[in-house]
Structures are given as C-alpha cells and as structure tokens.
Design an enzyme around this catalytic site. Structure first.
Site: not given
Length: 504
Positions: A248-250, A252-253, A271, A402
């Site tokens: 998912g998104s950076t 949320v990561g 990822e 992004e």
C-alpha cells in the site's frame, strides 16, 4: 480525446450476466460469521457509484477472534506439522478450484474494483492459481544447511514457519495481492489473518470459501473485512501476530512499522509507493517504445504501484514520440469493464477518483502543459481520461508524488548521465524501465538506477519466479520467488558437541 463506449452497465449485461454475491461475512476459524458489533459497510460498484451489497465490518474484537483461531491452528493444528508435500497437495487443490471458478472470481474483481473482466479472466485469476502451484512445489523443498564448526561441535540450521501472519492487502489487484502473500506463507506452514482492502473485499471472501473446500484446516486462513484505521491497526499492533506483510502507501507503511515496533517488535515486509521512471533512448524502436510507455502507465487505469508515471524521452525522438503517443491516447477506449472492446474501466472508488482529478488540476496550476485528457468521462461512475502532461518540471507535485491513476508526466533529456540523475531524483525506488538497442547503455543505466526491478525493452513483466520489491521509501522485503518464501521462515541453528571425533 479517448473514446468512450458507455459509462453504465447496461451494454455489458447482455454480454455477461454478473453472478449474485454469495459471501459477505467475515471468515474466521473455517466459518462465515457476522462481526461482533453486527456492523456492515457498503461495497460500491465503481461503474455507477451504486451499492453492490453490504459486507460485515470487522473491528479489533473480530481481529482478536481471528488471531486466536490462527494461533490455535499454528500452535496445535496440523498445518505446520504436515509434510511439505501434504501442504502442497492441498494448495494444488486450492489452485484447481480457483480455475474452476474463474468467471465468477473475475466478475467479482471487475464489479468491485473496476478492473477489466477480460484481464481478470485471462491474467489475474489464472495468475493466482499459478502462484499457489509454484509455492506448493516449493513447500517440500524447505531445508537448512549443515555447518562445519570449529573445535568439537556439529551444527545445522532449520527453517521454521514464522507463525501467525497478518496480511493487509490493497485494492488495485485484489486477487494477485491476496496470493502474493498467501502462497508463500501457506507453503511455509504459517497461519494467516488477511484484511482485504475495504474497497474490494468480495473476491477475498470467495477465496476463503475455496480454501475450506480445498481442505485447509480451520483457522489457517482467516479473512476479516474492515477499515485500515480499525481492523488494519489491530493487526499491526497485535501482540500475538508474529509478522505483518503490507502492500500500500508509504504513509500507511510508516504507521504499520510504528505499531509493529511498539507492540511485540514483529517483523514487517512492506511493498509501498512508487514514482517509477521510464527512460527511452534515441535508438529505440519508436512504435515499440510508444506501446510500452503507454501501457506502463495506463494499464489497470494507472492503479499499479510500478506505473511508469515519469517518462523521459531523448530529445532527438521526442517530437515524433509525442505525436504517436497522442494518437494512441485518442484511440484508447474507456467504459464498462465487462465490455470486451474497452481498454480502461473506472477508478476503484470515489476517493481515488477525486484525488486523481485534484492532481490533474495541480499540474495545470503549476504550469505543466496538458497534452491530452484531464477530465472525467460520463456523469456516472469514476471514469477518467488517460492524461498526459508535457513541460513538466522535477519540482512539480505531479512529478514527485504518487498519483496512482492514469496520469503521465512526459519529459525530455539530452544525455544518459542526465537521464540517470533525473530518474534517481525521487524518494521512491520500486521499479524503472529502459528502452534502447544499445547493450552498454542498458547495462549502465540498469545498474545505476536505484530501484528493486528494472525492465529492459519491456515493462510490468512480472513472473512468480522473479522477486521484486523496493529501494528507499518504496519499502523492503521481496514478493515472488523463493525470496518471498524465506520471509515467512525463521532460521534456527542447532549445535551439539562431538566427543572423540577423529577430525574437526
């Protein structure tokens, strides 16, 4: 502008009859159950913005129940204690069942995610079966090594399943992402709690049903629908989950890493986002380059983590490249994803649809030139024209951030050195592409760009045997290949003394 066949579902229903939705509850410990709270939420059809059905909304209490079932299955159940070949046999059966239900599964991802039905049927669903078979074949080949130790000792290593895995998957490829995580985790002998994206839960529930039919023991695979802020957060911070895997998104990561560290320091594999460059050199075949560049961003309506949203074209071929690119955009067909004539369906949900349109407006305000597209299509659903900007500067938001939609930033360059520098001018490092006939250029550029996968004279050439993942803020860990399998295994060393050995 792009062509449009229809923005409604009427035309496609005469071609393909969409099946009824069979599974809408949570799947915990081998059974479909309501959420503890009894709450539900809407599953939306992005073709129209209308409600398809309502699904159970899992929360922390439901995650607790799913983890309890997964822990019981791992600590006391048969799955991690089976031989690898026994697990592989069940996974092979699972793959067979997926292929037997390919039309219904493809329809679920099309109606729930706006994905092209033809692509789901030909690629995504068969790809899930291939993924399972690949890791089923690897399940009985997990082994350690014998160690030649100094002095009077003998040692060896074991590779053991890591335990209970929390898997949080995105909405852009619901099926592929489900099995990208589940294939290696199940082969390793782990049990799982899967949280599908709230936008696209329908196919995940169907896969849970097929897993049961295939013979997966109860508790090994649990699926909890819900939102990231609740169900996803509960997975990330759970003290009894041994590993979290997330795509998912950076943004949320980062939250998942923080929660994992603050709880039981569980390992995570991430990822994350990308702003991938595609470098096209003057010696490239123009028609091939145009096709690669166009599909590399507009495939799956731009909702793909490796999308080449930054396209750099060497100045000697720039003008002819632009002309041919516009021609291709004008011939691109947008409409109902069940219509076989359509090239691009709707964006997955209203929030993403509005985010993309907002970025397009940013690009205009910042001074980029709108070459083609830039608008929604129709009055119903979440359709956006393929959009191409020129005169893009490196500091513009459309070049840095992004977008995750059908928006290309097209730029020109003079030298290889300049192209490499600009390609690396990003916080991301997920993928890149190079189009050239010059082997020396291909080798130099592919070794100079800091990204996890580089495609030469192709793009999005994924294969289950080829690992990929990120550099920099695109995350860490690898999906696919045996590298992915090893992420779900622990290495244990065992050492014993050897008394009176004739040699050391």
């Amino acid at each position: 502008m792009a062509s449009e066949y229809n923005g409604s579902s009427k035309a496609s229903e005469s071609v393909f009859k969409i099946p009824p939705i069979k599974f809408t509850k949570l799947f915990i410990n081998g059974k479909f159950v309501d959420s503890v709270s009894g709450k539900t939420f809407e599953a939306i059809d992005p073709r129209t913005g209308e409600v398809i059905t309502r699904v159970s909304e899992g929360d922390k209490e439901d995650i607790d129940l799913a983890v309890k079932a997964a822990r019981q299955a791992f600590d006391h159940g048969p799955w991690p204690r089976m031989s690898g070949s026994e697990r592989g046999t069940i996974m092979m059966k699972f793959a067979d069942l997926i292929e037997e239900n390919v039309e219904e599964l493809a329809a679920l991802d099309a109606i729930n995610g706006g994905k092209l039905f033809s692509h789901c049927k030909a690629m995504d669903i068969p790809g899930a079966a291939r993924n399972l078979r690949y890791y089923a074949g690897a399940a009985d080949k997990i082994h350690g090594t014998v160690l030649k130790l100094s002095k009077g000792f003998q040692g060896y290593t074991l590779r053991e399943p890591i335990g209970v895995v929390g898997s949080i998957i995105p909405w852009n490829f619901p099926t592929i992402m489900f099995f990208m995580k589940a294939g290696p985790a199940l082969a390793a002998g782990c049990s799982m709690v899967v949280k599908p994206a709230e936008q696209t839960p329908l196919s995940a529930l169907y896969y849970a049903y097929l897993a049961k039919l295939a013979g997966l023991p109860d508790g090994v695979l649990n699926v909890v629908n819900g939102f990231g802020e609740t169900a996803g957060a509960a997975i990330s911070s759970h003290m009894d989950i041994d590993k979290v895997t997330f795509t998912g998104s950076t943004e949320v990561g980062r939250k998942i890493m923080t929660a994992a560290a603050a709880s039981n320091l569980k390992p995570v594999s991430l990822e994350l986002g990308g702003k991938s460059p595609l470098l096209i050199f003057e010696d490239a075949d123009i028609d091939q380059a145009v096709n690669i560049a166009f599909n590399a961003i507009f495939y799956n309506k731009g909702e793909i983590c490796v999308a080449s949203s930054r396209v750099y074209v060497q100045e000697g071929i720039y003008e002819i490249f632009v002309k041919k690119l516009v021609e291709k955009a004008n011939a691109w067909v947008i409409g109902d994803p069940f219509d076989p004539r359509v090239n691009q369906g709707p964006q997955t949900d209203k929030k993403q649809f509005e985010k993309i349109l907002s970025y397009i407006e940013h690009g205009k305000r910042e001074g980029a030139t709108l070459l083609t597209g830039g608008k929604r299509l129709g009055s119903k659903g979440f359709y956006i024209e393929p959009t191409i900007f020129t005169d893009v500067k490196e500091d513009m938001s459309i070049a840095k951030e992004e977008i995750f939609g059908p928006v290309m930033s097209l730029m020109k360059f003079k030298t290889m050195e300049e192209a490499i520098k600009r390609a690396n001018n990003t916080t991301y490092g997920l993928a890149a592409g190079v189009i050239t006939k010059n082997l020396n250029v291909a080798n130099t550029v592919s070794r100079s760009i800091r990204a996890g996968i580089i495609w030469l004279n192709c793009y999005t050439a994924f294969d289950v045997d080829c690992p990929y993942g990120g550099y920099k803020m695109s995350g860490f860990g690898r999906e696919f290949g045996l590298d992915a399998l090893n992420q779900y295994l622990q290495i244990k060393s065992i050492v014993t003394p050897i008394h009176d050995s004739p040699w050391h």
